[in-house]
Design a protein around this motif. Structure first.
Motif, PDB file in Angstrom:
ATOM      1  N   PHE A   1       0.833  -1.204   0.000  1.00 43.03           N
ATOM      2  CA  PHE A   1       0.000   0.000   0.000  1.00 43.03           C
ATOM      3  C   PHE A   1       0.868   1.255   0.000  1.00 43.03           C
ATOM      4  CE2 PHE A   1       0.675  -0.913   4.461  1.00 43.03           C
ATOM      5  CZ  PHE A   1       0.847   0.329   5.033  1.00 43.03           C
ATOM      6  N   ASN A   2       0.280   2.342  -0.446  1.00 43.45           N
ATOM      7  CA  ASN A   2       0.983   3.612  -0.577  1.00 43.45           C
ATOM      8  C   ASN A   2       1.111   4.269   0.797  1.00 43.45           C
ATOM      9  OD1 ASN A   2       2.019   6.070  -1.315  1.00 43.45           O
ATOM     10  ND2 ASN A   2       0.596   6.380  -3.007  1.00 43.45           N
ATOM     11  N   HIS A   3       2.329   4.571   1.208  1.00 43.00           N
ATOM     12  CA  HIS A   3       2.565   5.176   2.511  1.00 43.00           C
ATOM     13  C   HIS A   3       2.352   6.692   2.484  1.00 43.00           C
ATOM     14  CE1 HIS A   3       4.032   1.475   4.348  1.00 43.00           C
ATOM     15  NE2 HIS A   3       4.610   1.236   3.189  1.00 43.00           N
ATOM     16  N   LEU A   4       2.199   7.265   1.294  1.00 39.39           N
ATOM     17  CA  LEU A   4       1.897   8.685   1.112  1.00 39.39           C
ATOM     18  C   LEU A   4       2.932   9.611   1.736  1.00 39.39           C
ATOM     19  CD1 LEU A   4      -1.950   8.531   1.799  1.00 39.39           C
ATOM     20  CD2 LEU A   4      -0.819   8.625  -0.418  1.00 39.39           C
ATOM     21  N   GLY A   5       4.139   9.130   1.951  1.00 42.51           N
ATOM     22  CA  GLY A   5       5.209   9.961   2.481  1.00 42.51           C
ATOM     23  C   GLY A   5       4.962  10.430   3.902  1.00 42.51           C
ATOM     24  N   ARG A   6       4.271   9.636   4.695  1.00 40.08           N
ATOM     25  CA  ARG A   6       3.905  10.032   6.050  1.00 40.08           C
ATOM     26  C   ARG A   6       4.192   8.898   7.017  1.00 40.08           C
ATOM     27  NH1 ARG A   6       0.850  12.730   2.512  1.00 40.08           N
ATOM     28  NH2 ARG A   6      -0.029  14.732   3.112  1.00 40.08           N
TER      29      ARG A   6
ATOM     30  N   ALA B   1       2.995   6.371  10.103  1.00 42.19           N
ATOM     31  CA  ALA B   1       1.776   5.575  10.203  1.00 42.19           C
ATOM     32  C   ALA B   1       0.649   6.348  10.880  1.00 42.19           C
ATOM     33  CB  ALA B   1       2.059   4.282  10.965  1.00 42.19           C
ATOM     34  N   ASP B   2       0.955   7.068  11.946  1.00 37.84           N
ATOM     35  CA  ASP B   2      -0.073   7.835  12.645  1.00 37.84           C
ATOM     36  C   ASP B   2      -0.611   8.970  11.785  1.00 37.84           C
ATOM     37  OD1 ASP B   2       0.154   6.256  14.877  1.00 37.84           O
ATOM     38  OD2 ASP B   2       1.580   7.589  15.882  1.00 37.84           O
ATOM     39  N   HIS B   3       0.290   9.649  11.095  1.00 35.26           N
ATOM     40  CA  HIS B   3      -0.124  10.753  10.229  1.00 35.26           C
ATOM     41  C   HIS B   3      -0.993  10.236   9.087  1.00 35.26           C
ATOM     42  CE1 HIS B   3       1.288  14.537   7.802  1.00 35.26           C
ATOM     43  NE2 HIS B   3      -0.012  14.495   7.966  1.00 35.26           N
ATOM     44  N   ARG B   4      -0.611   9.102   8.505  1.00 30.88           N
ATOM     45  CA  ARG B   4      -1.374   8.505   7.417  1.00 30.88           C
ATOM     46  C   ARG B   4      -2.764   8.079   7.895  1.00 30.88           C
ATOM     47  NH1 ARG B   4       2.254   5.391   6.078  1.00 30.88           N
ATOM     48  NH2 ARG B   4       1.602   3.576   7.270  1.00 30.88           N
ATOM     49  N   ALA B   5      -2.838   7.486   9.093  1.00 30.18           N
ATOM     50  CA  ALA B   5      -4.131   7.064   9.632  1.00 30.18           C
ATOM     51  C   ALA B   5      -5.040   8.269   9.872  1.00 30.18           C
ATOM     52  CB  ALA B   5      -3.927   6.285  10.925  1.00 30.18           C
ATOM     53  N   ALA B   6      -4.485   9.349  10.404  1.00 31.74           N
ATOM     54  CA  ALA B   6      -5.273  10.557  10.643  1.00 31.74           C
ATOM     55  C   ALA B   6      -5.736  11.175   9.327  1.00 31.74           C
ATOM     56  CB  ALA B   6      -4.452  11.560  11.441  1.00 31.74           C
ATOM     57  N   LEU B   7      -4.850  11.212   8.345  1.00 34.68           N
ATOM     58  CA  LEU B   7      -5.187  11.762   7.034  1.00 34.68           C
ATOM     59  C   LEU B   7      -6.331  10.986   6.399  1.00 34.68           C
ATOM     60  CD1 LEU B   7      -4.376  13.537   4.472  1.00 34.68           C
ATOM     61  CD2 LEU B   7      -3.104  11.523   3.795  1.00 34.68           C
ATOM     62  N   LEU B   8      -6.216   9.670   6.376  1.00 31.99           N
ATOM     63  CA  LEU B   8      -7.248   8.852   5.742  1.00 31.99           C
ATOM     64  C   LEU B   8      -8.568   8.934   6.509  1.00 31.99           C
ATOM     65  CD1 LEU B   8      -5.106   5.778   4.686  1.00 31.99           C
ATOM     66  CD2 LEU B   8      -6.071   7.535   3.207  1.00 31.99           C
ATOM     67  N   SER B   9      -8.490   9.025   7.812  1.00 32.56           N
ATOM     68  CA  SER B   9      -9.702   9.171   8.618  1.00 32.56           C
ATOM     69  C   SER B   9     -10.412  10.484   8.290  1.00 32.56           C
ATOM     70  CB  SER B   9      -9.350   9.113  10.096  1.00 32.56           C
ATOM     71  OG  SER B   9     -10.472   9.361  10.882  1.00 32.56           O
TER      72      SER B   9
END
Length: 160
Positions: free
Chosen positions: A7-12, A14-22
């Motif tokens: 999956f794409n980590h989006l340059g972030r 794990a916590d930042h990515r989870a918050a972004l997607l949420s």
């Protein structure tokens, strides 16, 4: 090794990515269509579709599972009350990603992601087209001919 890390980590982180997607998922549920980068839209599609599938079964446990991902009571309520009713008969594929082009500032690919059942333009079934009157060049010439004749007659009358 990178086995099974596709999956794409989006340059972030794990916590930042989870918050972004949420946050993106909450915005998508509330607005039914959002504009974002293509990479984020594709990541959001994988994030939100299992939540929509979960919302078809309205139980306390499924609400708690979805709330764990979204952290927004209004979004969870709307997902279970409105969206799950509309997608009840759909076997998956609840979102659509449409590319819009590139962003002016950094040339990032922009797309919008929308809930499929809420797009009025795409949802309309093409009606049997009404009979269109066929227009040819002859008909316009015929229509123009009497007008030209009247003008010619008027000019001749003025000349006399």
């Amino acid at each position: 090794m990178r086995h099974n890390k596709k999956f794409n980590h989006l340059g972030r982180t794990a916590d930042h990515r989870a918050a972004l997607l949420s946050n993106l998922a909450v915005a998508l549920i509330q607005h039914k269509r959002i504009t974002t980068t293509l990479a984020k839209a594709k990541a959001l599609k994988k994030y939100v579709e299992p939540l929509i599938t979960r919302s078809k079964n309205d139980t306390t446990n499924s609400r708690r599972v979805v709330f764990r991902y979204l952290q927004n009571k209004e979004a969870v309520t709307e997902l279970f009350k409105e969206i799950s009713v509309k997608v009840a008969d759909r076997p998956g594929g609840y979102t659509r990603v449409i590319k819009l082009g590139t962003r002016q500032g950094d040339a990032a690919q922009i797309a919008f992601i929308e809930l499929v059942d809420y797009d009025e333009n795409m949802a309309k079934t093409p009606k049997a087209e009404a009979k269109k009157t066929r227009r040819s060049r002859r008909s316009t010439k015929k229509a123009d001919a009497p007008a030209e004749a009247v003008e010619n007659v008027a000019e001749e009358a003025k000349a006399e």
